[in-house]
Design a protein around this motif. Sequence first.
Motif, PDB file in Angstrom:
ATOM      1  N   ARG B  38      40.657  37.673  34.642  1.00 34.47           N
ATOM      2  CA  ARG B  38      39.510  37.875  36.543  1.00 34.47           C
ATOM      3  C   ARG B  38      40.861  37.067  37.173  1.00 34.47           C
ATOM      4  O   ARG B  38      41.261  36.815  38.295  1.00 34.47           O
ATOM      5  CB  ARG B  38      38.147  36.703  36.124  1.00 34.47           C
ATOM      6  N   ALA B  41      44.308  38.416  38.740  1.00 33.58           N
ATOM      7  CA  ALA B  41      43.673  39.127  39.298  1.00 33.58           C
ATOM      8  C   ALA B  41      43.979  38.799  40.732  1.00 33.58           C
ATOM      9  O   ALA B  41      44.404  39.871  41.607  1.00 33.58           O
ATOM     10  CB  ALA B  41      42.670  40.709  38.469  1.00 33.58           C
ATOM     11  N   MET B  42      43.200  37.765  40.498  1.00 33.79           N
ATOM     12  CA  MET B  42      42.735  37.843  41.932  1.00 33.79           C
ATOM     13  C   MET B  42      43.773  37.203  42.716  1.00 33.79           C
ATOM     14  O   MET B  42      43.775  37.201  43.904  1.00 33.79           O
ATOM     15  CB  MET B  42      41.593  35.912  41.867  1.00 33.79           C
ATOM     16  N   VAL B  46      44.960  42.132  42.855  1.00 35.63           N
ATOM     17  CA  VAL B  46      45.018  43.527  42.543  1.00 35.63           C
ATOM     18  C   VAL B  46      43.493  43.868  41.261  1.00 35.63           C
ATOM     19  O   VAL B  46      42.948  42.929  41.409  1.00 35.63           O
ATOM     20  CB  VAL B  46      45.618  43.727  41.158  1.00 35.63           C
ATOM     21  N   ASN B  47      43.772  45.028  41.425  1.00 39.54           N
ATOM     22  CA  ASN B  47      41.952  44.839  40.207  1.00 39.54           C
ATOM     23  C   ASN B  47      42.127  44.693  39.097  1.00 39.54           C
ATOM     24  O   ASN B  47      42.901  45.133  38.350  1.00 39.54           O
ATOM     25  CB  ASN B  47      41.676  46.660  40.022  1.00 39.54           C
ATOM     26  N   PRO B  48      40.451  44.101  37.950  1.00 34.23           N
ATOM     27  CA  PRO B  48      40.904  43.707  37.068  1.00 34.23           C
ATOM     28  C   PRO B  48      41.419  44.321  35.650  1.00 34.23           C
ATOM     29  O   PRO B  48      42.144  43.899  35.047  1.00 34.23           O
ATOM     30  CB  PRO B  48      39.697  42.903  36.358  1.00 34.23           C
ATOM     31  N   ASN B  49      41.101  45.821  35.404  1.00 34.78           N
ATOM     32  CA  ASN B  49      41.961  46.405  35.127  1.00 34.78           C
ATOM     33  C   ASN B  49      43.309  46.755  34.904  1.00 34.78           C
ATOM     34  O   ASN B  49      43.166  47.230  34.571  1.00 34.78           O
ATOM     35  CB  ASN B  49      40.872  47.890  34.975  1.00 34.78           C
TER      36      ASN B  49
END
Lengths: 232, 128
Positions: B38, B41-42, B46-49
């Motif tokens: 997470r 991603a932050m 971008v998207n965590p996936n």
Amino acid sequence: MDAILEARALTKRYGATLALNNVDLTLPRGKIIGLLGPNGSGKTTLLKIAAGLLTPTSGVILADNRPIGEQTKSVISFLPERTYLPDWMTVNDCLDYFEDFYSDFDRKRAVEMLTRLAVPANKRMRTLSKGTREKMQLVLVMSRRAKLYLLDEPIGGVDPATRDYILDTIIGNYDSEATILISTHLISDVEKVLDEFLFLKEGIITMHDTTDNIRETQGKSLDELFREVFRC
Amino acid sequence: MAWQFTSNRPIYSQIVDEIELRILNGTYEMGMRLPSVRDLAMMAAVNPNTMQRALSELESMGLVNTQRNAGRTVTTDEEAVRRARSAKAHTLTQTYLLQMKALGLDREEVLERLAKGETKEEENGRNS
């Protein structure tokens, strides 16, 4: 895994206007999905039907394997295009309001996010700027522990810094079980956060694919593809 | 500051490149614990996936390990890092040679320029 949202032959007619035309749709769980299309393509109509605010003219729609109704509303968190928080309410009133309405509302989380925004708890909605009010509304919607989030144009009409705050809030609150459906026409801003996308054109879903797949097979960004597909 | 991405390649593979670079140049030290999916991603916005997919790819490349309770760490396998660096250097060299060829330079000229470039670099290094 089964779908969080499923539609079969979903149609919505406003008089002579066909807003949604026989839409078939299966959205998986745990994804961030873009609902992309030009103005008037049916994005808001689709979201409002899923949120239970409009009834379809014909067709079937299921959320979390149930017909749209009271039970699905408890697992769907909807952010409408325009904020509905009354002018006279304070920030604290709004928190109370959401806490009363939704059993899955995580007040602690909302307060944390609002602290980041530096909004005093006793401020009235009337006194907040448009951008702050939109952020406030988003914080409330994202603080629910829902299974499906429907965000209608969350980044329309705000400045780029606010846009970043909003996207951060979406990414930061995302839990891997939930799906977020975001409608927008500001594609370059959201494409980094999208797993999948739907193109909606005159009430018809013309494309449903993963963002990675478009880059891999066509060597272009979603923004570029959108400009091609929807060239006026 | 969000990471910059180009439009013509999947974002996850660009993230793989970026994290690989950080491991190879030591920004992410060997054995270091990586931030959570997470948080990464932050940082990259971008998207965590997508971040998850990139990390799985790095895992299969042997550059990142998943610890059962401690999240992910940078590998301590020097051999894996050496191999990755060599592969990366090979690709960059091939690209460079191809571009020089496209410009119409022959081998001699390319080598000459490489040597010249190297001295320039040293000078720059001293000056700064």
